[in-house]
Every structure is written in structure tokens, then in C-alpha cells.
Write a protein that holds these residues in place. Structure first.
Motif, PDB file in Angstrom:
ATOM      1  N   UNK A  32       0.811  -1.209   0.000  1.00  0.00           N
ATOM      2  CA  UNK A  32       0.000   0.000   0.000  1.00  0.00           C
ATOM      3  C   UNK A  32       0.846   1.261   0.000  1.00  0.00           C
ATOM      4  N   UNK A  33       1.979   1.225   0.696  1.00  0.00           N
ATOM      5  CA  UNK A  33       2.847   2.394   0.753  1.00  0.00           C
ATOM      6  C   UNK A  33       3.453   2.710  -0.609  1.00  0.00           C
ATOM      7  N   UNK A  34       3.603   1.693  -1.455  1.00  0.00           N
ATOM      8  CA  UNK A  34       4.145   1.962  -2.788  1.00  0.00           C
ATOM      9  C   UNK A  34       3.179   2.803  -3.617  1.00  0.00           C
ATOM     10  N   UNK A  35       1.882   2.754  -3.311  1.00  0.00           N
ATOM     11  CA  UNK A  35       0.930   3.622  -4.014  1.00  0.00           C
ATOM     12  C   UNK A  35       1.237   5.085  -3.713  1.00  0.00           C
ATOM     13  N   UNK A  36       1.677   5.360  -2.496  1.00  0.00           N
ATOM     14  CA  UNK A  36       2.052   6.729  -2.143  1.00  0.00           C
ATOM     15  C   UNK A  36       3.372   7.129  -2.793  1.00  0.00           C
ATOM     16  N   UNK A  73      -1.226  11.532   4.131  1.00  0.00           N
ATOM     17  CA  UNK A  73      -0.794  10.303   4.805  1.00  0.00           C
ATOM     18  C   UNK A  73       0.379  10.614   5.728  1.00  0.00           C
ATOM     19  N   UNK A  74       0.239  10.443   7.022  1.00  0.00           N
ATOM     20  CA  UNK A  74       1.326  10.777   7.949  1.00  0.00           C
ATOM     21  C   UNK A  74       2.643  10.093   7.614  1.00  0.00           C
ATOM     22  N   UNK A  75       2.582   8.896   7.076  1.00  0.00           N
ATOM     23  CA  UNK A  75       3.809   8.149   6.793  1.00  0.00           C
ATOM     24  C   UNK A  75       4.698   8.841   5.774  1.00  0.00           C
ATOM     25  N   UNK A  76       4.133   9.705   4.934  1.00  0.00           N
ATOM     26  CA  UNK A  76       4.947  10.296   3.875  1.00  0.00           C
ATOM     27  C   UNK A  76       4.722  11.798   3.733  1.00  0.00           C
ATOM     28  N   UNK A  77       4.135  12.424   4.737  1.00  0.00           N
ATOM     29  CA  UNK A  77       3.828  13.856   4.638  1.00  0.00           C
ATOM     30  C   UNK A  77       5.082  14.700   4.431  1.00  0.00           C
TER      31      UNK A  77
END
Length: 301
Positions: A19-23, A52-56
Motif C-alpha cells: 500500500x505504501x508503494x501507491x504513495x 498520509x502521515x507516513x509520507x507527509x
């Protein structure tokens, strides 16, 4: 498009793993969008990243990257995703121009083609992905008051489940020409799952339909573990792509489609770099060396 203030939202489904690869792809599309020589425009991409906090903290402009285009991740790799977006945009538009009125996005992620592309008004875009991914996307787009250009039908189902049945319940017509995209998807799936997916697409498509997907030809993915792209992706944003890719043998999906009456062509991304005058070119220890873009059209029996 209204409401441009970034808002943090529940990123369930896009905050880890595949899912993180979509970001990552969304951030790359944002960087591409802001380039002076952009190949593809996606005004929504940076809003997914900021939500998304993970990549803000990730960059959404190449000017935000200290080493700019020399950065293997935000320079070369992001440009690869920008080029792929443009090539598949063109494929969808050509297919719609040839009569396809159903677009099916397999593992849709944060794809915004229903909002971006100038598709015929009677087109329907079906977006298949896990519920968490689609819910995150919906929340961000709703906050922007974004409206699709054509009818858009989210299909919240895991591709390891009965996604064909779910697609049928929301109005997909197997007797009508369709265009399918599996963008950056198949190499995350085990070989048998890829075979099942391609077999199912073949079963659900009428003559005149089209399919594009991305494949990797490497016999040993780990041979490129220390390549600049994979190294930078691990170091800068903590995504180990090689851990996410399936390591099993890959089926010959292009060959299987050709045997069933599809016309197929396989291309390196570098061919399109040369065609468009920008994008990645081959380099030593190149993690993109084995990447292939496959385009297939189902011929009349």
C-alpha cells in the motif's frame, strides 16, 4: 478543484507494505506534474502524499530535493513513474478512441484517471483495490471537492478474492469492449495469482478489448539489491521493494495471451524515453533493466 489545505486522514491500507508503494507512485506523479517539461499532469497526487502521515515529509517538487535529478529515487525513479503514467494514459485514450467504454484498473491504488483524462462521456471507470486503499483515496478526493470526468465505480475487493464476481455486481459488461490496466501490480503477486488474473481478464473481455501490464524479466531480482534505485528507496523512505516483490518464477503472460488470440507487444521503458525525449536511460547495475511494458489487444475470433 476546491479545498487545497492538506489534511491528515486515516491512511489505513496505504501506510505500509505494498500500500505504501501507491504513495511512492503518487509522490512521483506530483514531482512529474510540477516539472517544466512534465509528461503527465496529476493535480491530486500531492494531496494524497500530504494526507498520509507516513509520507507527509516526502518531496512533491524536484526543487525540494537537495540533489535534484541526480537523486536516484526522486530524480530517475520518479521520472520513470512519470513516463509510465504518460504511456498508460495514452494507451487508455487510444483504446477509448477505438471503442472501449469500460476502463478497469486492477490494483487501482491512487490512480486518478477518471478525474484527469478526457475520456468519452459514456465511459465507466472501475477501480479495483482493497477497501482501505479506496477509502483513503475517497476521503482525500472528497476533501478536495473533486468530481470525476466520467462515471467512476470503486470496487473494494482484494485481488486474491472473487474480484471478478464483485466487478459483475457493479455493472461491468463482459460483452462490451473494455480496457484494463495492471500498472505496477503483477510482480507483487505469486506466479499462480498472476496466471489467474490474466486468465480472468481473458474470460471477461470481448473482442476489441485491450490490456496493459508491467512485467519484470530478471531471473534473480536480488542481483540488483545494491542498485542506486533500490538502495535510495530503502534509505530515503524505508521501502524495500525487493522484499515486497514475489521471488517465485514468473509466468509468460504475454505468451499466454498470444496463444488465445490476443496481439501482444513488449517494450522496454527506454524506448518511450527516446520517443518522448525524457525519462530514464540504461545505466550500470540498473534495477530497471528487466522492466517491460506489455500491450495486448483481443482480436476477433
Amino acid at each position: 478543484m476546491a479545498g487545497t489545505t492538506p489534511q491528515h486522514t486515516d491512511a489505513e491500507g496505504v501506510d505500509q507494505g505494498v500500500g505504501l508503494t501507491a504513495l511512492l507512485v503518487a509522490a512521483s506523479r506530483a514531482v512529474e506534474t510540477h516539472r517544466h517539461d512534465s509528461l503527465a499532469q496529476d493535480a491530486y497526487a500531492e494531496h494524497f502524499v500530504r494526507a498520509a502521515p507516513a509520507c507527509a515529509h516526502w518531496p512533491v517538487r524536484i526543487e525540494e530535493v537537495p540533489d535534484g535529478d541526480d537523486n536516484p529515487l526522486w530524480g530517475r525513479f520518479a521520472r520513470y513513474f512519470g513516463l509510465r503514467t504518460r504511456v498508460l494514459d495514452d494507451f487508455v485514450l487510444r483504446s477509448a478512441g477505438a471503442g472501449a467504454r469500460q476502463v478497469v484498473l486492477l490494483g487501482a491504488g491512487l490512480d486518478t484517471r477518471a478525474f484527469r483524462l478526457d475520456l468519452p462521456s459514456d465511459c465507466v471507470v472501475f477501480e479495483i483495490d482493497r477497501a482501505g486503499v479506496l477509502a483513503f483515496k475517497e476521503q482525500v478526493l472528497r476533501g478536495l471537492s473533486a468530481a470525476p470526468e466520467v462515471k467512476r465505480v470503486p470496487v473494494p475487493v482484494d485481488l486474491r478474492e472473487d474480484w471478478a464476481g464483485a466487478l459483475g455486481t457493479v455493472g461491468f459488461d463482459p460483452a462490451a469492449p473494455s480496457v484494463w490496466l495492471a500498472e505496477g501490480l503483477l510482480f507483487y503477486l505469486p506466479g499462480p495469482a498472476e496466471t489467474y488474473l490474466v486468465d480472468t481478464v481473458d474470460r471477461l473481455t470481448a473482442a476489441g478489448s485491450a490490456l496493459a501490464f508491467e512485467a519484470k524479466l530478471e531471473k534473480d531480482l536480488l542481483a540488483y539489491r545494491d542498485s542506486p534505485i533500490y538502495t535510495a528507496t530503502r534509505r530515503l523512505i524505508g521501502i524495500d521493494l525487493l522484499r515486497l516483490f514475489d521471488k517465485g518464477p514468473r509466468p509468460d503472460s504475454a505468451g499466454a495471451l498470444a496463444a488465445r488470440g490476443w496481439s501482444t507487444s513488449m517494450h522496454t521503458p527506454f524506448e518511450f524515453t527516446r520517443r518522448h525525449g525524457r525519462g530514464p536511460l540504461p545505466e550500470p547495475n540498473d534495477a530497471l533493466e528487466g522492466n517491460r511494458w506489455v500491450f495486448a489487444r483481443k482480436l476477433a475470433p
